[in-house]
Design a protein around this motif. Structure first.
Motif, mmCIF file in Angstrom:
data_model
loop_
_atom_site.group_PDB
_atom_site.id
_atom_site.type_symbol
_atom_site.label_atom_id
_atom_site.label_comp_id
_atom_site.label_asym_id
_atom_site.label_seq_id
_atom_site.Cartn_x
_atom_site.Cartn_y
_atom_site.Cartn_z
ATOM 1 N N TRP A 128 0.794 -1.230 0.000
ATOM 2 C CA TRP A 128 0.000 0.000 0.000
ATOM 3 C C TRP A 128 0.827 1.281 0.000
ATOM 4 C CZ3 TRP A 128 0.793 3.437 3.993
ATOM 5 C CH2 TRP A 128 1.493 2.931 5.101
ATOM 6 N N PHE A 129 2.107 1.218 0.389
ATOM 7 C CA PHE A 129 2.899 2.438 0.600
ATOM 8 C C PHE A 129 3.497 2.883 -0.728
ATOM 9 C CE2 PHE A 129 6.811 4.432 2.746
ATOM 10 C CZ PHE A 129 6.138 5.615 3.016
ATOM 11 N N GLU A 130 2.901 3.912 -1.325
ATOM 12 C CA GLU A 130 3.219 4.265 -2.706
ATOM 13 C C GLU A 130 4.667 4.688 -2.889
ATOM 14 O OE1 GLU A 130 1.226 6.722 -6.437
ATOM 15 O OE2 GLU A 130 0.419 6.972 -4.402
ATOM 16 N N ARG A 131 5.265 5.302 -1.881
ATOM 17 C CA ARG A 131 6.650 5.736 -2.036
ATOM 18 C C ARG A 131 7.576 4.553 -2.299
ATOM 19 N NH1 ARG A 131 10.923 8.782 2.106
ATOM 20 N NH2 ARG A 131 12.474 9.180 0.467
ATOM 21 N N ASP A 132 7.349 3.441 -1.617
ATOM 22 C CA ASP A 132 8.158 2.245 -1.870
ATOM 23 C C ASP A 132 8.140 1.895 -3.356
ATOM 24 O OD1 ASP A 132 8.787 1.886 0.806
ATOM 25 O OD2 ASP A 132 7.307 0.315 1.138
ATOM 26 N N GLY A 141 -0.118 0.408 -9.457
ATOM 27 C CA GLY A 141 -1.424 -0.126 -9.832
ATOM 28 C C GLY A 141 -2.536 0.424 -8.951
ATOM 29 N N THR A 142 -3.495 -0.420 -8.660
ATOM 30 C CA THR A 142 -4.635 -0.058 -7.823
ATOM 31 C C THR A 142 -4.766 -1.072 -6.695
ATOM 32 O OG1 THR A 142 -6.223 -1.407 -9.057
ATOM 33 C CG2 THR A 142 -5.827 0.841 -9.865
ATOM 34 N N VAL A 143 -5.600 -0.746 -5.723
ATOM 35 C CA VAL A 143 -5.870 -1.706 -4.645
ATOM 36 C C VAL A 143 -6.338 -3.024 -5.243
ATOM 37 C CG1 VAL A 143 -7.337 -2.207 -2.667
ATOM 38 C CG2 VAL A 143 -6.383 0.088 -2.952
ATOM 39 N N GLY A 144 -7.230 -2.935 -6.224
ATOM 40 C CA GLY A 144 -7.770 -4.153 -6.830
ATOM 41 C C GLY A 144 -6.723 -4.979 -7.549
ATOM 42 N N THR A 145 -5.853 -4.321 -8.345
ATOM 43 C CA THR A 145 -4.841 -5.095 -9.077
ATOM 44 C C THR A 145 -3.818 -5.708 -8.132
ATOM 45 O OG1 THR A 145 -3.475 -3.107 -9.483
ATOM 46 C CG2 THR A 145 -5.123 -3.707 -11.159
ATOM 47 N N ARG A 146 -3.496 -4.999 -7.045
ATOM 48 C CA ARG A 146 -2.542 -5.564 -6.092
ATOM 49 C C ARG A 146 -3.145 -6.759 -5.352
ATOM 50 N NH1 ARG A 146 -1.934 -0.067 -5.209
ATOM 51 N NH2 ARG A 146 -2.810 -0.139 -3.094
ATOM 52 N N ALA A 151 -3.794 -12.812 -4.762
ATOM 53 C CA ALA A 151 -4.606 -14.019 -4.952
ATOM 54 C C ALA A 151 -3.984 -14.948 -5.985
ATOM 55 C CB ALA A 151 -6.021 -13.625 -5.377
ATOM 56 N N ARG A 152 -3.376 -14.378 -7.009
ATOM 57 C CA ARG A 152 -2.712 -15.180 -8.049
ATOM 58 C C ARG A 152 -1.443 -15.826 -7.534
ATOM 59 N NH1 ARG A 152 -0.363 -11.137 -11.533
ATOM 60 N NH2 ARG A 152 1.390 -11.358 -10.081
ATOM 61 N N ASP A 153 -0.667 -15.092 -6.707
ATOM 62 C CA ASP A 153 0.665 -15.549 -6.333
ATOM 63 C C ASP A 153 0.672 -16.537 -5.173
ATOM 64 O OD1 ASP A 153 1.738 -14.030 -8.334
ATOM 65 O OD2 ASP A 153 2.354 -12.371 -7.040
ATOM 66 N N LEU A 154 -0.295 -16.484 -4.276
ATOM 67 C CA LEU A 154 -0.273 -17.396 -3.128
ATOM 68 C C LEU A 154 -0.295 -18.866 -3.542
ATOM 69 C CD1 LEU A 154 -2.351 -15.441 -0.488
ATOM 70 C CD2 LEU A 154 -0.044 -16.336 -0.160
#
Length: 280
Positions: A128-132, A141-146, A151-154
């Motif tokens: 969530w931390f955009e500076r990173d 991206g967006t909250v949804g894409t992240r 969900a894809r990577d787990l």
């Protein structure tokens, strides 16, 4: 506010695990020597878990203050400690390839084992931390894409754990942080051994009902999931309310430069009293 998916009851308090206390050592505004000393002192006190966080810059105080990276620190803590579990609260899924995350987790699991089972907890979230993202060249991206990426990577991470040689020393517990009701809690229901949120008692009760419904849909027994919340500035009465709802892992956040651990012993005494009651 998102409407609940269901009126399903919260996780039954009868399915009680032992109370555990975790301390998140924020890796900011302090030398590594101070972080090492603090971790040792907390293990000596008897905390159950040591967490850090997965960011590249401080989240409070001087924005460009001292800061250290999460995973390399966790490997060092795995070697330094002998009893406490360790993990990030939480890893940012966006920063590393899913298969690499799995291999790093397995390696720290073995570093921490020291002749027994490993002590690594795979705490993760969508970031969530955009500076990173901006400073290190990741797509925000967006909250949804992240969340979709998490969900894809787990499943990829879990699959890689089954292929590694040597295998992890145990089923590495998966902790998922976040409170989103439609996506995050569905991912929790599918993959988490521990769900961590920052909810007050009223919010926690409602979200536990939503989690129970997601678990029903995916065919999961919701009581398999340990419930974790942050103590923060909450009173004992407020924490007792969370415990009555089924929360059993409670975390305390401390930050550099001084890492005040003076209040930790009181919460450990509370933990021991609750566990003694349960055993009785």
């Amino acid at each position: 506010m998102t409407e609940p998916l269901t009126d399903a009851p919260a996780q039954p308090a009868a399915a009680r695990r032992p109370v555990r206390i975790g301390v998140q050592i924020a890796p900011q505004h302090a030398s590594y020597e101070k972080i090492r000393e603090t971790a040792a002192a907390l293990e000596d006190l008897g905390v159950d878990i040591l967490f850090n966080w997965d960011h590249f810059y401080p989240l409070s105080g001087e924005p460009d203050g001292l800061h250290f990276e999460s995973w390399t620190m966790l490997a060092a803590l795995a070697e330094q400690t002998s009893r406490v579990e360790i993990g990030a609260l939480v890893n940012c899924n966006s920063y590393r390839n899913a298969n690499l995350q799995a291999d790093m987790a397995r390696t720290i699991d073995h570093i921490s084992a020291k002749g027994g089972q490993g002590r690594f907890i795979f705490g993760t979230g969508s970031g969530w931390f955009e500076r990173d993202y901006d400073e290190y060249g990741y797509e925000f991206g967006t909250v949804g894409t992240r969340l979709d990426a998490l969900a894809r990577d787990l499943p990829t991470i879990e699959d890689r754990w089954g292929k590694l040689n040597p295998a992890p020393t145990r089923k590495i517990p998966v902790l998922i942080g976040g409170g989103g009701e439609k996506k995050t809690l569905r991912i929790v229901a599918q993959h988490a051994d521990i769900w961590h949120s920052f909810s007050d008692a009223e919010t926690l009760e409602r979200k536990l009902g939503i989690l129970a419904e997601h678990a029903r849909v995916v065919g999961r027994d919701v009581t398999e999931i340990e419930i974790s919340t942050e103590i923060g500035k909450r009173s004992v009465e407020e924490v007792e309310q969370q415990h009555a709802l089924g929360a059993t892992l409670f975390t305390i956040g401390i930050s550099g430069p001084d890492y005040d651990i003076s209040g930790v012993a009181d919460w450990l005494a509370w933990r021991d009293a609750k566990n003694a009651q349960h055993q009785g």
